[in-house]
Scaffold this active site. Sequence first.
Site, mmCIF file in Angstrom:
data_model
loop_
_atom_site.group_PDB
_atom_site.id
_atom_site.type_symbol
_atom_site.label_atom_id
_atom_site.label_comp_id
_atom_site.label_asym_id
_atom_site.label_seq_id
_atom_site.Cartn_x
_atom_site.Cartn_y
_atom_site.Cartn_z
ATOM 1 C CE LYS A 97 -4.464 -1.580 1.482
ATOM 2 N NZ LYS A 97 -4.312 -3.019 1.842
ATOM 3 C CD GLU A 119 -10.349 4.509 1.162
ATOM 4 O OE1 GLU A 119 -10.276 5.733 0.960
ATOM 5 O OE2 GLU A 119 -9.596 3.682 0.606
ATOM 6 C CB SER A 386 -0.140 -8.138 -1.019
ATOM 7 O OG SER A 386 -0.937 -8.993 -0.230
#
Length: 402
Positions: A97, A119, A386
């Site tokens: 991310k 969010e 990830s």
Amino acid sequence: MASIIVPANPSESRAGRFGVYGGRYVPETLVAALDELEHAYDEAKADAAFQAELSSLLKDYAGRPTPLYFAKRLTESLGGAKIYLKREDLLHTGAHKINNALGQGLLAKRMGKKRVIAETGAGQHGVATATVCALLGLECVVYMGDVDMERQDLNVKRMRLLGAEVRGVSSGSKTLKDAISEAMRDWVTNVRTTYYLLGSALGAHPYPTMVRDFHRVISKELKQQILKKEGRLPTAIIACVGGGSNAIGAFYEFIGDRQVRLIGVEAGGRGRALGEHAARFQGGAPGVLQGTFSYVLQDEDGQIALTHSVSAGLDYASIGPEHAALHDSGRAEYVSCDDAAALDAVVKLARTEGILPALESAHAVAEAIRIAPALAPSDILVVNLSGRGDKDMGILARELKL
Ligand SMILES: *Cc1c(COP(=O)(O)O)cnc(C)c1O
């Protein structure tokens, strides 16, 4: 509410459309803001100084390039295809991310916005955004459902320590979908001063394209690394799909290489009934949710279904529109993995390789574990790992009775 709206001219392939999917389904008050964002992003993308600053932060701050690691003991224990792991879990803040948060954070600064909103579901995107805001000196407000705040208390505290304000959302199911709605409401009200830093390849144009571009570095590195190590392209690339950002980042540079299978893994949860999983391609239908046209889990009246997954990051009723197009064209395959198989995969990877994957990433590991034995030793599977599992220790301790 999702409605089944097919765009007027489905064959029209303009910016922001992936086949018939994507687009911009927002209140009129946001159209100007999205136009401003699209314009700023197009300029930044073409600006060598912007790209150089981003590359430098990805390298020295986030820790790129991430290694491509040959999982030798895992491979030997399965006795089939060779399994490699693309180690996004080693990045700063523990997941892919940060690639997107850095890119958009720099863009917010370039646009002169001093306030950033985001969010978050599990809290990982909130932590990445709070981190980048601290780094760049931007004010940060993160919307998070009350249920998620309780489930992911440690991430709430991390965000606060980083200087962000975390605002609880008590409407709807009190989870990610409601947090996105609340962030969009804030954006409508404060659009002049505020940048909305969206966390996955979702939402209205230009977000799905922009977020994909910021994660594209994963497949760029991966292609070079596998060619160097193996002298050829892999048999398949496997990635978990929540909104779809890590998967599209890992797939993108290989879309033209037709011999490489692209496999997305959705959350199969604890059953096939609506509400028990987040497998949009198995239980969903085309519809509009939160600004984009894609596959959506919904009931017959178009009401958004509840979702369940052991991994909070895969638990969303829709999926990025580019995946919808890749699915319909058959270029990528989408399968699902249930909670139990994901938990088994965590244990297997931990004990063969000494790596604790995030529960989201474990869904991709599980698919590799499932298909590797039937493949030949000359086949190569690459799993996009990830994120790391530290954030999931509470759930893991409970589920695995540690
Ligand atoms: C958030 C998250 C995901 C799911 O998001 P995508 O946009 O689908 O990548 C997957 N893995 C990890 C570790 C995450 O934190």
